[in-house]
Motif scaffolding. Structure first.
Motif, short mmCIF file in Angstrom:
data_model
loop_
_atom_site.label_atom_id
_atom_site.label_comp_id
_atom_site.label_asym_id
_atom_site.label_seq_id
_atom_site.Cartn_x
_atom_site.Cartn_y
_atom_site.Cartn_z
N ILE A 19 0.66 -1.11 0.04
CA ILE A 19 0.00 -0.15 -0.28
C ILE A 19 0.96 1.17 0.13
N SER A 20 1.64 1.45 0.79
CA SER A 20 2.93 2.22 0.83
C SER A 20 3.46 2.77 -0.91
N GLN A 21 3.89 1.59 -1.18
CA GLN A 21 4.31 1.71 -2.71
C GLN A 21 3.51 2.15 -3.38
N ILE A 22 2.41 1.85 -3.56
CA ILE A 22 1.44 2.41 -4.44
C ILE A 22 0.99 3.90 -4.23
N LEU A 23 0.89 4.22 -2.90
CA LEU A 23 0.58 5.65 -2.60
C LEU A 23 1.73 6.55 -3.12
N THR A 24 2.83 6.15 -2.73
CA THR A 24 4.06 6.99 -3.12
C THR A 24 4.27 7.12 -4.60
N ARG A 25 4.12 5.92 -5.17
CA ARG A 25 3.97 6.15 -6.94
C ARG A 25 2.78 7.00 -7.45
N ALA A 26 1.85 7.09 -6.51
CA ALA A 26 0.89 8.11 -6.83
C ALA A 26 0.99 9.43 -6.44
N GLY A 27 1.93 9.68 -5.96
CA GLY A 27 2.36 10.88 -5.42
C GLY A 27 1.64 11.32 -4.01
N ARG A 28 1.45 10.48 -3.26
CA ARG A 28 0.70 10.65 -1.93
C ARG A 28 1.51 10.23 -0.78
#
Length: 65
Positions: A19-28
């Motif tokens: 989840i953290s990686q997905i959010l980081t790549r989404a700019g969040r």
């Protein structure tokens, strides 16, 4: 039962990482950091429960009341 606890802790770690990686790549990045902190708190609560159980077992084995 101990293996189940370890698998739960590992599962929470993997889930939080994804989840953290997905959010980081989404700019969040801010939400990713909060997710990581929430995962850490959840795992720490699990570990505290296990340590309390361990200390209780040691206390009963050695008769320390």
């Amino acid at each position: 039962m101990q293996v189940q606890q370890l698998l739960r802790i590992a599962g929470v770690g993997v889930l939080v990482t994804v989840i953290s990686q997905i959010l980081t790549r989404a700019g969040r990045e801010d939400i990713a950091t909060m997710t990581t902190i929430a995962g850490l708190v959840i795992v720490l609560m699990m570990v505290v429960t296990l340590v309390a159980e361990l200390l209780s077992n040691v206390q009963s084995i050695f008769g320390l009341y």
